[in-house]
Design a protein around this motif. Structure first.
Motif, mmCIF file in Angstrom:
data_model
loop_
_atom_site.group_PDB
_atom_site.id
_atom_site.type_symbol
_atom_site.label_atom_id
_atom_site.label_comp_id
_atom_site.label_asym_id
_atom_site.label_seq_id
_atom_site.Cartn_x
_atom_site.Cartn_y
_atom_site.Cartn_z
ATOM 1 N N ILE A 1 0.850 -1.199 0.000
ATOM 2 C CA ILE A 1 0.000 0.000 0.000
ATOM 3 C C ILE A 1 0.878 1.238 0.000
ATOM 4 C CG2 ILE A 1 -1.609 1.357 1.395
ATOM 5 C CD1 ILE A 1 -2.833 -1.335 2.317
ATOM 6 N N ASP A 2 1.930 1.212 0.792
ATOM 7 C CA ASP A 2 2.857 2.343 0.869
ATOM 8 C C ASP A 2 3.629 2.522 -0.437
ATOM 9 O OD1 ASP A 2 3.994 4.461 2.469
ATOM 10 O OD2 ASP A 2 5.834 3.259 2.556
ATOM 11 N N LYS A 3 4.116 1.430 -0.988
ATOM 12 C CA LYS A 3 4.920 1.464 -2.216
ATOM 13 C C LYS A 3 4.154 2.120 -3.364
ATOM 14 C CE LYS A 3 7.062 -1.681 -5.569
ATOM 15 N NZ LYS A 3 7.334 -3.101 -5.866
ATOM 16 N N TYR A 4 2.881 1.766 -3.510
ATOM 17 C CA TYR A 4 2.074 2.293 -4.607
ATOM 18 C C TYR A 4 1.228 3.505 -4.202
ATOM 19 C CZ TYR A 4 3.316 -1.801 -7.328
ATOM 20 O OH TYR A 4 4.009 -2.762 -8.020
ATOM 21 N N ALA A 5 1.348 3.952 -2.949
ATOM 22 C CA ALA A 5 0.580 5.090 -2.430
ATOM 23 C C ALA A 5 -0.903 4.935 -2.757
ATOM 24 C CB ALA A 5 1.133 6.399 -2.971
ATOM 25 N N LEU A 6 -1.434 3.767 -2.481
ATOM 26 C CA LEU A 6 -2.813 3.447 -2.865
ATOM 27 C C LEU A 6 -3.855 4.263 -2.114
ATOM 28 C CD1 LEU A 6 -2.594 -0.431 -3.170
ATOM 29 C CD2 LEU A 6 -2.577 1.275 -5.004
ATOM 30 N N LEU A 7 -3.534 4.720 -0.929
ATOM 31 C CA LEU A 7 -4.516 5.460 -0.143
ATOM 32 C C LEU A 7 -4.390 6.976 -0.307
ATOM 33 C CD1 LEU A 7 -4.424 3.310 3.114
ATOM 34 C CD2 LEU A 7 -5.940 3.101 1.129
ATOM 35 N N ARG A 8 -3.344 7.420 -0.994
ATOM 36 C CA ARG A 8 -3.145 8.854 -1.195
ATOM 37 C C ARG A 8 -4.215 9.379 -2.146
ATOM 38 N NH1 ARG A 8 2.653 10.479 -2.419
ATOM 39 N NH2 ARG A 8 2.718 10.339 -0.177
ATOM 40 N N TYR A 9 -4.846 10.454 -1.752
ATOM 41 C CA TYR A 9 -5.890 11.139 -2.536
ATOM 42 C C TYR A 9 -7.102 10.253 -2.801
ATOM 43 C CZ TYR A 9 -1.819 14.048 -3.390
ATOM 44 O OH TYR A 9 -0.687 14.799 -3.229
ATOM 45 N N LEU A 10 -7.262 9.208 -2.053
ATOM 46 C CA LEU A 10 -8.393 8.305 -2.250
ATOM 47 C C LEU A 10 -9.668 8.861 -1.632
ATOM 48 C CD1 LEU A 10 -9.229 5.476 -3.307
ATOM 49 C CD2 LEU A 10 -8.753 4.628 -1.015
ATOM 50 N N ILE A 11 -9.529 9.444 -0.456
ATOM 51 C CA ILE A 11 -10.690 9.918 0.290
ATOM 52 C C ILE A 11 -10.950 11.382 -0.058
ATOM 53 C CG2 ILE A 11 -11.650 10.222 2.596
ATOM 54 C CD1 ILE A 11 -9.588 8.027 3.463
ATOM 55 N N ASP A 12 -12.216 11.704 -0.327
ATOM 56 C CA ASP A 12 -12.597 13.064 -0.667
ATOM 57 C C ASP A 12 -12.431 14.000 0.535
ATOM 58 O OD1 ASP A 12 -13.274 12.226 -3.212
ATOM 59 O OD2 ASP A 12 -15.359 11.834 -2.666
ATOM 60 N N SER A 13 -12.605 15.274 0.284
ATOM 61 C CA SER A 13 -12.413 16.276 1.335
ATOM 62 C C SER A 13 -13.417 16.135 2.473
ATOM 63 C CB SER A 13 -12.509 17.683 0.737
ATOM 64 O OG SER A 13 -13.787 17.885 0.169
ATOM 65 N N ASN A 14 -14.524 15.444 2.252
ATOM 66 C CA ASN A 14 -15.496 15.259 3.327
ATOM 67 C C ASN A 14 -15.028 14.216 4.347
ATOM 68 O OD1 ASN A 14 -15.952 12.785 2.073
ATOM 69 N ND2 ASN A 14 -17.966 13.362 1.282
ATOM 70 N N GLY A 15 -14.029 13.416 3.999
ATOM 71 C CA GLY A 15 -13.446 12.444 4.919
ATOM 72 C C GLY A 15 -14.268 11.193 5.121
ATOM 73 N N ILE A 16 -15.325 11.036 4.355
ATOM 74 C CA ILE A 16 -16.201 9.877 4.516
ATOM 75 C C ILE A 16 -15.723 8.734 3.620
ATOM 76 C CG2 ILE A 16 -18.554 9.013 4.189
ATOM 77 C CD1 ILE A 16 -19.514 11.878 4.793
ATOM 78 N N ILE A 17 -15.613 7.554 4.214
ATOM 79 C CA ILE A 17 -15.251 6.363 3.457
ATOM 80 C C ILE A 17 -16.524 5.552 3.283
ATOM 81 C CG2 ILE A 17 -13.907 4.244 3.443
ATOM 82 C CD1 ILE A 17 -11.802 5.690 5.111
ATOM 83 N N ASP B 1 -14.897 1.377 -4.267
ATOM 84 C CA ASP B 1 -14.918 1.128 -5.714
ATOM 85 C C ASP B 1 -13.791 1.878 -6.417
ATOM 86 O OD1 ASP B 1 -17.082 -0.547 -5.487
ATOM 87 O OD2 ASP B 1 -18.555 1.011 -6.006
ATOM 88 N N LYS B 2 -13.543 3.108 -5.988
ATOM 89 C CA LYS B 2 -12.459 3.915 -6.567
ATOM 90 C C LYS B 2 -11.113 3.216 -6.360
ATOM 91 C CE LYS B 2 -10.523 8.581 -6.101
ATOM 92 N NZ LYS B 2 -10.659 9.844 -5.376
ATOM 93 N N LEU B 3 -10.891 2.682 -5.165
ATOM 94 C CA LEU B 3 -9.652 1.954 -4.884
ATOM 95 C C LEU B 3 -9.550 0.723 -5.779
ATOM 96 C CD1 LEU B 3 -7.085 1.372 -3.223
ATOM 97 C CD2 LEU B 3 -8.561 0.236 -1.549
ATOM 98 N N LYS B 4 -10.642 -0.004 -5.914
ATOM 99 C CA LYS B 4 -10.630 -1.206 -6.757
ATOM 100 C C LYS B 4 -10.336 -0.850 -8.212
ATOM 101 C CE LYS B 4 -13.671 -4.058 -3.921
ATOM 102 N NZ LYS B 4 -14.965 -4.759 -3.849
ATOM 103 N N PHE B 5 -10.919 0.237 -8.709
ATOM 104 C CA PHE B 5 -10.658 0.659 -10.087
ATOM 105 C C PHE B 5 -9.203 1.074 -10.271
ATOM 106 C CE2 PHE B 5 -15.361 1.909 -10.245
ATOM 107 C CZ PHE B 5 -15.722 0.697 -10.797
#
Length: 111
Positions: free
Chosen positions: A24-40, A46-50
């Motif tokens: 996850i760290d190597k590919y920065a998979l969580l960076r910019y994934l969550i919108d500014s509202n902070g809700i997961i 789905d965005k992560l899977k895509f």
């Protein structure tokens, strides 16, 4: 090996290894994934899977660790928005612990 809770009731869990967190760290998979509202929610999952699917389809996606992360965690049958939230929390904790280990004490260098 760590476990994250995959649902609110705690009846389902997903095992996450150190290697998964490193990937996850190597590919920065969580960076910019969550919108500014902070809700997961499910759209974030789905965005992560895509994102991961497109990485796997590209030339850079020939990484066995990325494929293992997908099979074991991201595309796990138990993975839902709640589980992704728990994964993000685990990653933040893990990253914080490793950032502290990487810091060098100035007194150790001068000795």
């Amino acid at each position: 090996m760590m476990k994250i809770q995959a649902n609110h009731s705690g009846t389902r869990s997903i095992e996450v290894t150190e290697k998964h967190l490193q990937t996850i760290d190597k590919y920065a998979l969580l960076r910019y994934l969550i919108d500014s509202n902070g809700i997961i929610d499910e759209t974030v999952l789905d965005k992560l899977k895509f994102n991961v699917r497109s990485m796997l389809e590209s030339e850079t996606g020939n990484d066995k660790d990325l494929l293992d992360l997908c099979l074991d965690v991201i595309y796990n049958n138990n993975m839902k928005a709640f589980g992704l939230h728990q994964l993000v929390l685990l990653y933040v904790k893990w990253k914080g612990e490793h950032a502290n280990q990487d810091e060098v004490d100035p007194q150790e260098v001068s000795d």
